[in-house]
Design a protein around this motif. Structure first.
Motif, mmCIF file in Angstrom:
data_model
loop_
_atom_site.group_PDB
_atom_site.id
_atom_site.type_symbol
_atom_site.label_atom_id
_atom_site.label_comp_id
_atom_site.label_asym_id
_atom_site.label_seq_id
_atom_site.Cartn_x
_atom_site.Cartn_y
_atom_site.Cartn_z
ATOM 1 N N TRP A 1 0.634 -1.147 -0.225
ATOM 2 C CA TRP A 1 0.175 0.062 0.239
ATOM 3 C C TRP A 1 0.439 1.750 -0.116
ATOM 4 C CZ3 TRP A 1 -5.325 0.159 0.421
ATOM 5 C CH2 TRP A 1 -5.700 1.519 0.383
ATOM 6 N N LYS B 1 1.188 4.304 -2.744
ATOM 7 C CA LYS B 1 0.515 5.351 -2.265
ATOM 8 C C LYS B 1 1.390 6.539 -3.106
ATOM 9 C CE LYS B 1 1.430 7.001 1.140
ATOM 10 N NZ LYS B 1 1.942 7.652 2.104
ATOM 11 N N SER C 1 1.488 9.513 -5.901
ATOM 12 C CA SER C 1 1.564 10.907 -4.786
ATOM 13 C C SER C 1 3.102 10.845 -5.760
ATOM 14 C CB SER C 1 1.901 10.624 -3.478
ATOM 15 O OG SER C 1 1.856 12.371 -3.014
ATOM 16 N N GLU D 1 -1.628 13.312 -1.019
ATOM 17 C CA GLU D 1 -1.803 12.064 -0.557
ATOM 18 C C GLU D 1 -3.372 11.210 -0.428
ATOM 19 O OE1 GLU D 1 0.155 10.611 3.214
ATOM 20 O OE2 GLU D 1 1.973 11.140 2.442
ATOM 21 N N PHE D 2 -3.715 11.967 -0.286
ATOM 22 C CA PHE D 2 -6.138 12.037 -0.012
ATOM 23 C C PHE D 2 -5.740 10.847 -1.159
ATOM 24 C CE2 PHE D 2 -9.855 12.441 -0.745
ATOM 25 C CZ PHE D 2 -10.728 11.523 -0.324
ATOM 26 N N LEU D 3 -5.927 12.397 -2.437
ATOM 27 C CA LEU D 3 -6.038 11.360 -3.978
ATOM 28 C C LEU D 3 -5.339 9.889 -4.381
ATOM 29 C CD1 LEU D 3 -6.800 14.376 -6.023
ATOM 30 C CD2 LEU D 3 -8.239 12.811 -5.183
ATOM 31 N N HIS E 1 -4.210 7.700 -1.902
ATOM 32 C CA HIS E 1 -5.037 6.391 -0.747
ATOM 33 C C HIS E 1 -5.652 6.591 -1.773
ATOM 34 C CE1 HIS E 1 -2.916 5.980 2.684
ATOM 35 N NE2 HIS E 1 -2.183 7.177 2.684
ATOM 36 N N THR E 2 -7.053 6.832 -2.279
ATOM 37 C CA THR E 2 -8.295 6.970 -3.276
ATOM 38 C C THR E 2 -7.839 5.768 -4.523
ATOM 39 O OG1 THR E 2 -8.596 9.110 -1.829
ATOM 40 C CG2 THR E 2 -9.840 7.513 -3.952
ATOM 41 N N PHE E 3 -7.287 6.178 -5.072
ATOM 42 C CA PHE E 3 -6.120 5.624 -6.154
ATOM 43 C C PHE E 3 -6.468 3.975 -5.177
ATOM 44 C CE2 PHE E 3 -2.994 3.785 -8.914
ATOM 45 C CZ PHE E 3 -3.137 4.159 -10.639
ATOM 46 N N LEU F 1 -7.061 2.165 -2.468
ATOM 47 C CA LEU F 1 -8.317 1.737 -2.482
ATOM 48 C C LEU F 1 -9.088 1.164 -3.682
ATOM 49 C CD1 LEU F 1 -9.989 0.894 0.110
ATOM 50 C CD2 LEU F 1 -11.186 2.944 0.105
ATOM 51 N N LEU F 2 -9.407 2.269 -4.337
ATOM 52 C CA LEU F 2 -10.068 2.127 -5.512
ATOM 53 C C LEU F 2 -9.725 1.082 -6.372
ATOM 54 C CD1 LEU F 2 -12.841 3.537 -7.318
ATOM 55 C CD2 LEU F 2 -11.398 4.209 -8.472
#
Length: 272
Positions: A51, A55, A59, A66-68, A70-72, A74-75
């Motif tokens: 992970w 990430k 990034s 970092e938020f996007l 992490h979202t990528f 996770l998706l």
């Protein structure tokens, strides 16, 4: 070799392939599905176990925060693992294939695969395997509702099989090496003939079966990631190639299991 001798050899090879298919027809589609989802399953699990690395890569590459990132990750993980589970359970196959198609598109754009012709063609081959999975699901739906108006379902399935065949064989084009070696030249000639046979739907099951064996051998030789130390980055590249090739083998197994479909020389020969 005379024409009669050639036809005799071809007929014997066809009979041999038919015997294999008769003995494996009940479990071949299951093997095909398992092979097909292999690269998605491996990549989904890698998203979980790596992970932080995934990430950080997203990034830093896209400077998206970092938020996007992490979202990528996770998706990608959810789409792949849920999609694989649905395919294996044979539940909601159409949405499952949609999820896996979405992963191919997302990763093609995110990892700039679009500009690498080799990886792009391999992704197209992977998409071809998913199209053949849709063709199988379409055939099962047609069988389930036998007797009801099909609204062109059979023709739609035939075109799916044609599109899947044309895309899956792109994997082999990425393996061709235009060198002066005599053995490479023989491989190129034989491979090209088999690819054309699969593309036009001539002796389709036999040709696809030979390509399955050929690709399996090449995969074990060229992508033996287990022989590379875990601390070397080449191991990850070889592992990625191994499972992606395994998925294309799954697509070819669907060609073997389903046959060429209506848009093929094999089908038209029955009408002559």
């Amino acid at each position: 070799m005379s024409n009669s001798a050639y036809n005799k050899v071809l007929s014997q090879a066809d009979d041999f392939a038919d015997r294999i298919l008769r003995h494996s027809k009940h479990y071949l589609p299951h093997i095909a599905r398992l092979c097909l989802i292999a690269t998605f399953l491996e990549d989904g699990l890698r998203m979980w176990f790596q992970w932080t690395e995934q990430k950080d890569y997203v990034s830093l590459t896209w400077r998206c925060g970092e938020f996007l990132a992490h979202t990528f990750v996770l998706l990608n993980m959810v789409l792949q693992l849920v999609g694989c589970a649905m395919v294996l359970l044979r539940k909601f196959v159409y949405p499952a294939v949609g999820m896996l198609f979405a992963v191919i598109v997302i990763q093609t754009l995110a990892y700039s695969i679009l500009w690498d012709i080799k990886f792009f063609m391999r992704n197209l081959a992977l998409a071809g395997g998913l199209v053949l999975l849709l063709a199988e699901a379409s055939g099962e739906a047609k069988t389930m509702f036998a007797g009801l108006p099909s609204m062109g379902g059979s023709q739609r399935q035939s075109y799916m099989q044609l599109a899947g065949r044309m895309l899956v064989i792109l994997m082999f084009i990425t393996l061709f090496s235009f060198t002066q070696s005599f053995i490479r030249l023989i491989q190129l000639i034989i491979g090209s003939v088999l690819l054309v046979c699969v593309a036009i739907g001539y002796k389709t099951k036999l040709s696809a079966l030979i390509l399955v064996v050929w690709l399996m051998v090449l995969n074990l030789i060229m992508n033996s990631f287990w022989s590379v130390p875990s601390n070397r980055i080449m191991r990850d590249f070889m592992k990625y190639d191994f499972f992606q090739t395994l998925s294309v083998i799954g697509g070819l197994l669907f060609v073997v299991a389903l046959g060429p479909g209506g848009v093929s020389l094999d089908e038209h020969k029955k009408e002559w």
